[in-house]
Write a protein that holds these residues in place. Structure first.
Motif, PDB file in Angstrom:
ATOM      1  N   THR A 124       0.821  -1.251   0.001  1.00  0.00           N
ATOM      2  CA  THR A 124      -0.169   0.178  -0.019  1.00  0.00           C
ATOM      3  C   THR A 124       1.225   1.253  -0.191  1.00  0.00           C
ATOM      4  O   THR A 124       0.825   2.409  -0.668  1.00  0.00           O
ATOM      5  N   LEU A 125       2.202   1.314   0.605  1.00  0.00           N
ATOM      6  CA  LEU A 125       2.737   2.103   1.181  1.00  0.00           C
ATOM      7  C   LEU A 125       3.560   2.810  -0.113  1.00  0.00           C
ATOM      8  O   LEU A 125       3.980   3.568  -0.707  1.00  0.00           O
ATOM      9  N   ILE A 126       3.903   1.800  -1.592  1.00  0.00           N
ATOM     10  CA  ILE A 126       4.437   1.792  -1.926  1.00  0.00           C
ATOM     11  C   ILE A 126       4.240   2.068  -3.440  1.00  0.00           C
ATOM     12  O   ILE A 126       4.231   2.960  -4.178  1.00  0.00           O
ATOM     13  N   TRP A 127       2.639   2.143  -3.264  1.00  0.00           N
ATOM     14  CA  TRP A 127       1.337   1.988  -4.757  1.00  0.00           C
ATOM     15  C   TRP A 127       0.835   3.571  -3.923  1.00  0.00           C
ATOM     16  O   TRP A 127       0.817   4.284  -5.507  1.00  0.00           O
ATOM     17  N   ARG A 128       1.171   4.253  -2.634  1.00  0.00           N
ATOM     18  CA  ARG A 128       0.845   5.784  -2.515  1.00  0.00           C
ATOM     19  C   ARG A 128       2.296   6.308  -2.512  1.00  0.00           C
ATOM     20  O   ARG A 128       1.730   8.103  -3.008  1.00  0.00           O
ATOM     21  N   GLY A 129       2.733   5.485  -2.995  1.00  0.00           N
ATOM     22  CA  GLY A 129       4.738   6.575  -3.147  1.00  0.00           C
ATOM     23  C   GLY A 129       5.300   7.176  -2.540  1.00  0.00           C
ATOM     24  O   GLY A 129       6.114   8.465  -2.454  1.00  0.00           O
ATOM     25  N   LEU A 130       5.227   6.775  -0.942  1.00  0.00           N
ATOM     26  CA  LEU A 130       5.257   6.991   0.040  1.00  0.00           C
ATOM     27  C   LEU A 130       7.186   6.516   0.830  1.00  0.00           C
ATOM     28  O   LEU A 130       8.019   6.934   1.094  1.00  0.00           O
ATOM     29  N   ILE A 131       7.160   5.338   0.312  1.00  0.00           N
ATOM     30  CA  ILE A 131       7.646   4.060   0.051  1.00  0.00           C
ATOM     31  C   ILE A 131       8.252   3.714  -1.062  1.00  0.00           C
ATOM     32  O   ILE A 131       7.645   3.959  -2.096  1.00  0.00           O
ATOM     33  N   LYS A 132       9.687   3.375  -1.645  1.00  0.00           N
ATOM     34  CA  LYS A 132      10.547   2.823  -2.976  1.00  0.00           C
ATOM     35  C   LYS A 132      11.486   1.461  -1.711  1.00  0.00           C
ATOM     36  O   LYS A 132      11.735   1.747  -1.046  1.00  0.00           O
ATOM     37  N   GLN A 133      11.328   0.538  -2.972  1.00  0.00           N
ATOM     38  CA  GLN A 133      12.594  -0.419  -2.788  1.00  0.00           C
ATOM     39  C   GLN A 133      13.895   0.163  -2.926  1.00  0.00           C
ATOM     40  O   GLN A 133      13.863   0.905  -4.401  1.00  0.00           O
ATOM     41  N   ASP A 134      14.907  -0.088  -2.511  1.00  0.00           N
ATOM     42  CA  ASP A 134      15.666   0.859  -2.698  1.00  0.00           C
ATOM     43  C   ASP A 134      17.701   0.215  -2.864  1.00  0.00           C
ATOM     44  O   ASP A 134      18.024  -0.128  -1.511  1.00  0.00           O
ATOM     45  N   GLY A 135      17.244  -1.272  -3.642  1.00  0.00           N
ATOM     46  CA  GLY A 135      18.204  -2.278  -3.576  1.00  0.00           C
ATOM     47  C   GLY A 135      17.789  -3.218  -3.234  1.00  0.00           C
ATOM     48  O   GLY A 135      17.381  -3.633  -2.176  1.00  0.00           O
ATOM     49  N   LYS A 136      19.369  -4.232  -2.389  1.00  0.00           N
ATOM     50  CA  LYS A 136      18.849  -5.310  -1.550  1.00  0.00           C
ATOM     51  C   LYS A 136      20.179  -5.364  -0.405  1.00  0.00           C
ATOM     52  O   LYS A 136      21.637  -4.935  -0.735  1.00  0.00           O
ATOM     53  N   LYS A 137      19.497  -6.006   0.338  1.00  0.00           N
ATOM     54  CA  LYS A 137      21.025  -5.815   1.220  1.00  0.00           C
ATOM     55  C   LYS A 137      22.371  -7.570   1.477  1.00  0.00           C
ATOM     56  O   LYS A 137      21.605  -8.158   0.973  1.00  0.00           O
ATOM     57  N   ASP A 138      23.115  -7.157   1.554  1.00  0.00           N
ATOM     58  CA  ASP A 138      23.935  -8.354   1.761  1.00  0.00           C
ATOM     59  C   ASP A 138      23.826  -9.263   2.663  1.00  0.00           C
ATOM     60  O   ASP A 138      24.714  -8.556   3.572  1.00  0.00           O
ATOM     61  N   ALA A 139      22.868  -9.930   2.625  1.00  0.00           N
ATOM     62  CA  ALA A 139      22.965 -11.346   3.678  1.00  0.00           C
ATOM     63  C   ALA A 139      22.059 -12.008   3.072  1.00  0.00           C
ATOM     64  O   ALA A 139      21.572 -11.876   1.557  1.00  0.00           O
ATOM     65  N   PRO A 140      22.090 -13.179   3.456  1.00  0.00           N
ATOM     66  CA  PRO A 140      20.928 -14.518   3.085  1.00  0.00           C
ATOM     67  C   PRO A 140      20.155 -14.169   2.789  1.00  0.00           C
ATOM     68  O   PRO A 140      18.831 -13.709   2.806  1.00  0.00           O
ATOM     69  N   GLY A 141      19.799 -14.747   1.270  1.00  0.00           N
ATOM     70  CA  GLY A 141      18.905 -14.037   0.423  1.00  0.00           C
ATOM     71  C   GLY A 141      18.310 -13.189  -0.062  1.00  0.00           C
ATOM     72  O   GLY A 141      17.196 -12.944  -1.036  1.00  0.00           O
ATOM     73  N   HIS A 142      19.138 -11.787  -0.309  1.00  0.00           N
ATOM     74  CA  HIS A 142      19.333 -10.582  -0.182  1.00  0.00           C
ATOM     75  C   HIS A 142      17.977 -10.373  -0.599  1.00  0.00           C
ATOM     76  O   HIS A 142      17.116  -9.783  -1.413  1.00  0.00           O
ATOM     77  N   PRO A 143      17.556 -10.153   0.781  1.00  0.00           N
ATOM     78  CA  PRO A 143      16.389  -9.636   1.128  1.00  0.00           C
ATOM     79  C   PRO A 143      15.714  -7.825   0.761  1.00  0.00           C
ATOM     80  O   PRO A 143      17.555  -7.054   0.540  1.00  0.00           O
ATOM     81  N   LYS A 144      15.003  -7.353  -0.180  1.00  0.00           N
ATOM     82  CA  LYS A 144      14.903  -5.952  -0.729  1.00  0.00           C
ATOM     83  C   LYS A 144      14.946  -5.025   0.829  1.00  0.00           C
ATOM     84  O   LYS A 144      14.608  -5.411   1.489  1.00  0.00           O
TER      85      LYS A 144
END
Length: 196
Positions: A124-144
């Protein structure tokens, strides 16, 4: 040939939601920083002086954007029919607060803080334009990793993340009163400025 003022106006118009960074404008318009500042001020004054103009120029995080003016907020709200302060759930606002203060942060880290799954509210927050994905964490599974957007700053009327209230300001609250980190900043009829 178009004036520099006209060129500035059209560049900001075509840049849309992303706006243009100061350095890019300096290079495109072939001006220095001082002249750019003067051009921006003139364009802001021109738009403000025209009662029939519904646009304005804002400056956020070294980026200039052309947006709709505050005076047109009600018609924009009517058009989009999405008053953020009314439609965002308590969980979405909670997640937005966590991201604002802990970014960049993964969904798993948000879930750990809240103790519940946050997937739906994140979307919902992504759709509203209030947050976004910004790369991936250098950790197992490389979470967003999630961060707030420039629109988050614009919507809550902040110039930068440094303007957020300090968490320490809320730690001494002893009366059990709930604290809204975005109170008085998130009123749609005052601050909704949808990018043009």
């Amino acid at each position: 040939m178009a004036s520099k003022l006209a060129n500035l106006e059209v560049l900001l118009y075509v840049a849309g939601d992303n706006g243009l960074e100061e350095q890019n404008l300096i290079e495109l318009l072939e001006v220095d920083g001082e002249e750019l500042g003067q051009l921006v001020t003139r364009l802001q004054q021109k738009m403000k002086a025209d009662p029939d103009s519904g646009m304005q120029i804002i400056h956020i995080a070294n980026t200039y954007k052309m947006t709709t003016s505050q005076q047109t907020a009600k018609i924009i709200e009517k058009y989009f029919q999405k008053d953020l302060t009314k439609n965002l759930s308590q969980s979405a606002l909670e997640i937005l607060s966590i991201i604002a203060y802990r970014q960049p942060i993964t969904r798993i880290e948000i879930d750990d803080i809240r103790g519940v799954n946050s997937s739906g509210a994140l979307q919902t927050l992504i759709w509203r334009g209030l947050i976004k994905q910004d790369g991936k964490k250098d950790a197992p599974g490389h979470p967003k990793l999630y961060v707030t957007t420039d629109y988050f700053l614009q919507y809550f009327n902040y110039q930068s993340l440094a303007d957020l209230p300090l968490i320490e300001d809320f730690e001494d609250t002893t009366d059990g009163e709930e604290i809204d980190l975005f109170d008085s900043k998130g009123s749609a009829d005052k601050h909704l400025e949808k990018e043009g």
